[in-house]
Structures are given as structure tokens and as C-alpha cells.
Design an enzyme around this catalytic site. Structure first.
Site, mmCIF file in Angstrom:
data_model
loop_
_atom_site.group_PDB
_atom_site.id
_atom_site.type_symbol
_atom_site.label_atom_id
_atom_site.label_comp_id
_atom_site.label_asym_id
_atom_site.label_seq_id
_atom_site.Cartn_x
_atom_site.Cartn_y
_atom_site.Cartn_z
ATOM 1 C CB CYS A 67 -8.311 8.501 -10.784
ATOM 2 S SG CYS A 67 -8.243 9.557 -9.324
ATOM 3 C CE1 TYR A 68 -8.765 11.679 -16.673
ATOM 4 C CE2 TYR A 68 -10.395 10.741 -15.181
ATOM 5 C CZ TYR A 68 -9.886 10.896 -16.454
ATOM 6 O OH TYR A 68 -10.487 10.268 -17.501
#
Length: 107
Positions: A67-68
């Protein structure tokens, strides 16, 4: 209940490079972020593509979730474990950590 594992960005890259393991990277970031750059060969996992992933990736294959920053990927990794995947990792540091480590990115 099975649990996902944590993996560093450098160990994730190493696992992806081990062709005998046939590991797959899945990226759960939004389409715009994914489009601006992602790990080479990453599968963009969304609610709309989960069925495609399950058709393409065997339950025995290692799956790395990015993800981020490495937080949202944990929930997605546990979801994949619950679906039957046996070896699932959440990439600590996420795409930001991957970038900071200077690892290759596809744009």
C-alpha cells in the site's frame, strides 16, 4: 487461524526475484497512485480485480501486498489469508519505503 507475515522492502524484492517461488506483488493503492508508479509487474488489486487475482494466482504462491506506507496492506493481507492463500506478506514501509530504498519502479 493463519496470519500474514511482515516483510521488508529489500526482502520483498529478493523474494520477487526468486523465480522458483513465483511470488506476486499486489498493490492496493488508488488507480492514480498506481499509474504514477508501481513495482515492476505488480497486480493492481481492487474490489473489481479480486476475482481476476484469485483466478491468476494459486493459493500456494507467495503474495506480497503493498500500500502507501505499510498499514492498509495488513488488512488486505489478512483478507487474502482468509480467502485461502497460504503465504501472504504485508510489505513494511509500503510504496514509500520501496521508493526511499531506491528499488526499481515501473511507470
Amino acid at each position: 487461524m493463519e496470519q500474514f507475515q511482515h516483510i521488508s522492502v529489500t526482502d520483498a524484492q529478493e523474494k520477487l526475484n526468486q523465480k522458483d517461488h513465483n511470488a506476486r506483488m499486489v498493490d492496493i493503492r488508488d488507480p492514480q497512485s498506481f499509474g504514477r508508479g508501481h513495482v515492476d509487474g505488480a497486480f493492481h488489486l481492487t474490489n473489481d480485480t479480486i476475482v481476476t487475482l484469485m483466478n491468476e494466482v494459486e493459493f500456494e504462491q507467495p503474495v506480497l501486498v503493498m500500500c502507501y506506507h505499510g498499514h492498509s496492506s495488513q488488512g488486505a493481507a489478512q483478507y487474502l489469508i482468509n480467502q485461502g492463500y497460504e503465504e501472504v506478506y504485508s510489505v513494511d514501509g509500503g510504496f514509500e519505503g520501496w521508493n526511499k530504498a531506491g528499488l526499481p519502479v515501473e511507470k
